[in-house]
Design a protein around this motif. Structure first.
Motif, PDB file in Angstrom:
ATOM      1  N   LEU A 104       0.864  -1.167   0.000  1.00 50.30           N
ATOM      2  CA  LEU A 104       0.000   0.000   0.000  1.00 50.30           C
ATOM      3  C   LEU A 104       0.899   1.215   0.000  1.00 50.30           C
ATOM      4  CD1 LEU A 104      -2.925   1.012   0.136  1.00 50.30           C
ATOM      5  CD2 LEU A 104      -2.665   1.086   2.617  1.00 50.30           C
ATOM      6  N   ASN A 105       0.828   1.982  -1.080  1.00 52.62           N
ATOM      7  CA  ASN A 105       1.700   3.147  -1.255  1.00 52.62           C
ATOM      8  C   ASN A 105       3.170   2.788  -1.040  1.00 52.62           C
ATOM      9  OD1 ASN A 105      -0.392   4.803  -1.950  1.00 52.62           O
ATOM     10  ND2 ASN A 105      -0.554   5.781   0.037  1.00 52.62           N
ATOM     11  N   GLY A 106       3.576   1.616  -1.547  1.00 55.50           N
ATOM     12  CA  GLY A 106       4.974   1.211  -1.500  1.00 55.50           C
ATOM     13  C   GLY A 106       5.391   0.448  -0.256  1.00 55.50           C
ATOM     14  N   ARG A 107       4.525   0.311   0.737  1.00 57.36           N
ATOM     15  CA  ARG A 107       4.861  -0.413   1.968  1.00 57.36           C
ATOM     16  C   ARG A 107       4.152  -1.758   1.987  1.00 57.36           C
ATOM     17  NH1 ARG A 107       4.856   3.687   7.078  1.00 57.36           N
ATOM     18  NH2 ARG A 107       6.496   5.033   6.323  1.00 57.36           N
ATOM     19  N   ILE A 109       2.060  -4.490   3.342  1.00 59.76           N
ATOM     20  CA  ILE A 109       1.060  -4.565   4.408  1.00 59.76           C
ATOM     21  C   ILE A 109       0.526  -5.986   4.599  1.00 59.76           C
ATOM     22  CG2 ILE A 109       0.344  -2.172   4.149  1.00 59.76           C
ATOM     23  CD1 ILE A 109      -2.213  -3.405   2.711  1.00 59.76           C
ATOM     24  N   ALA A 110       0.775  -6.860   3.594  1.00 63.89           N
ATOM     25  CA  ALA A 110       0.233  -8.217   3.685  1.00 63.89           C
ATOM     26  C   ALA A 110       0.966  -9.126   2.720  1.00 63.89           C
ATOM     27  CB  ALA A 110      -1.264  -8.217   3.371  1.00 63.89           C
ATOM     28  N   HIS A 111       0.740 -10.427   2.883  1.00 63.57           N
ATOM     29  CA  HIS A 111       1.244 -11.435   1.947  1.00 63.57           C
ATOM     30  C   HIS A 111       0.033 -12.187   1.407  1.00 63.57           C
ATOM     31  CE1 HIS A 111       5.394 -10.786   3.030  1.00 63.57           C
ATOM     32  NE2 HIS A 111       5.095 -10.947   4.313  1.00 63.57           N
ATOM     33  N   GLY A 112       0.179 -12.702   0.217  1.00 64.72           N
ATOM     34  CA  GLY A 112      -0.914 -13.442  -0.388  1.00 64.72           C
ATOM     35  C   GLY A 112      -0.389 -14.443  -1.386  1.00 64.72           C
ATOM     36  N   ILE A 128      -1.918 -10.724   7.067  1.00 61.46           N
ATOM     37  CA  ILE A 128      -1.861  -9.271   7.172  1.00 61.46           C
ATOM     38  C   ILE A 128      -0.822  -8.940   8.223  1.00 61.46           C
ATOM     39  CG2 ILE A 128      -3.127  -7.187   7.810  1.00 61.46           C
ATOM     40  CD1 ILE A 128      -5.624  -8.536   6.663  1.00 61.46           C
ATOM     41  N   LEU A 129       0.113  -8.074   7.867  1.00 57.64           N
ATOM     42  CA  LEU A 129       1.190  -7.708   8.789  1.00 57.64           C
ATOM     43  C   LEU A 129       0.677  -6.680   9.791  1.00 57.64           C
ATOM     44  CD1 LEU A 129       4.082  -7.414   6.191  1.00 57.64           C
ATOM     45  CD2 LEU A 129       3.421  -9.385   7.559  1.00 57.64           C
ATOM     46  N   GLU A 130       0.946  -6.909  11.061  1.00 55.05           N
ATOM     47  CA  GLU A 130       0.481  -6.009  12.112  1.00 55.05           C
ATOM     48  C   GLU A 130       1.307  -4.742  12.173  1.00 55.05           C
ATOM     49  OE1 GLU A 130      -2.220  -6.327  14.025  1.00 55.05           O
ATOM     50  OE2 GLU A 130      -2.709  -8.114  12.876  1.00 55.05           O
ATOM     51  N   ASN A 131       2.621  -4.859  12.187  1.00 56.90           N
ATOM     52  CA  ASN A 131       3.500  -3.703  12.287  1.00 56.90           C
ATOM     53  C   ASN A 131       4.189  -3.495  10.952  1.00 56.90           C
ATOM     54  OD1 ASN A 131       2.971  -3.287  15.034  1.00 56.90           O
ATOM     55  ND2 ASN A 131       4.388  -4.938  15.569  1.00 56.90           N
ATOM     56  N   VAL A 132       3.677  -2.535  10.201  1.00 57.10           N
ATOM     57  CA  VAL A 132       4.232  -2.264   8.882  1.00 57.10           C
ATOM     58  C   VAL A 132       5.481  -1.419   9.042  1.00 57.10           C
ATOM     59  CG1 VAL A 132       3.764  -1.224   6.640  1.00 57.10           C
ATOM     60  CG2 VAL A 132       1.934  -2.378   7.878  1.00 57.10           C
ATOM     61  N   GLU A 133       6.576  -1.913   8.474  1.00 59.20           N
ATOM     62  CA  GLU A 133       7.834  -1.184   8.556  1.00 59.20           C
ATOM     63  C   GLU A 133       7.983  -0.276   7.359  1.00 59.20           C
ATOM     64  OE1 GLU A 133      11.053  -3.872   9.012  1.00 59.20           O
ATOM     65  OE2 GLU A 133      10.202  -4.822  10.773  1.00 59.20           O
TER      66      GLU A 133
END
Length: 134
Positions: A104-107, A109-112, A128-133
């Motif tokens: 999302l906007n280059g970060r 946020i999840a894997h699929g 879904i990643l909880e802590n987006v780096e």
């Protein structure tokens, strides 16, 4: 209760509302102590587990953002890019069945995983990643 806003006023039969056990009733009294009206209040709460920050994020729910699904990458020399033509295969750094990154906007946020739905490609979200780096 925190800040809020009143919805639009309506006129109608409120007997069902006043009979609801979840409604808090308040008498409106004049200076002499006579009841001049009644106020019914229903307090609704956010679902259990909803954090204050997630309620604040609801404010931007309609903002459009760029969602990208990355299934792999490769590095190529400029001369190899210039040699690309239809039918050429470009190898990626992931194997078939490897997870796809959802950004999302280059970060990330999840894997699929890439799936086929009615002859179209789609992505099934697997994590879904909880802590987006950054």
């Amino acid at each position: 209760l925190g800040s809020g806003a009143l919805g639009e006023a309506t006129t109608g039969d409120a007997s069902a509302l006043f009979a609801d056990p979840a409604v808090q009733l308040f008498d409106l009294q004049d200076d002499a102590g006579h009841t001049v009206g009644r106020l019914a209040v229903v307090v609704t709460r956010a679902p259990a587990g909803a954090s204050h920050s997630s309620r604040r994020l609801h404010r931007i729910a309609g903002v459009e953002m760029e969602l990208t699904v990355e299934i792999g990458r490769t590095r190529m020399a400029v001369r190899d890019v210039l040699d690309l033509e239809p039918g050429r295969i470009v190898e990626l750094d992931r194997s078939a069945g490897a997870p796809a990154d959802i950004k999302l906007n280059g970060r990330i946020i999840a894997h699929g995983e890439v799936v086929v739905v009615d002859q179209d490609y789609a992505v099934r979200i697997t994590r879904i990643l909880e802590n987006v780096e950054a």
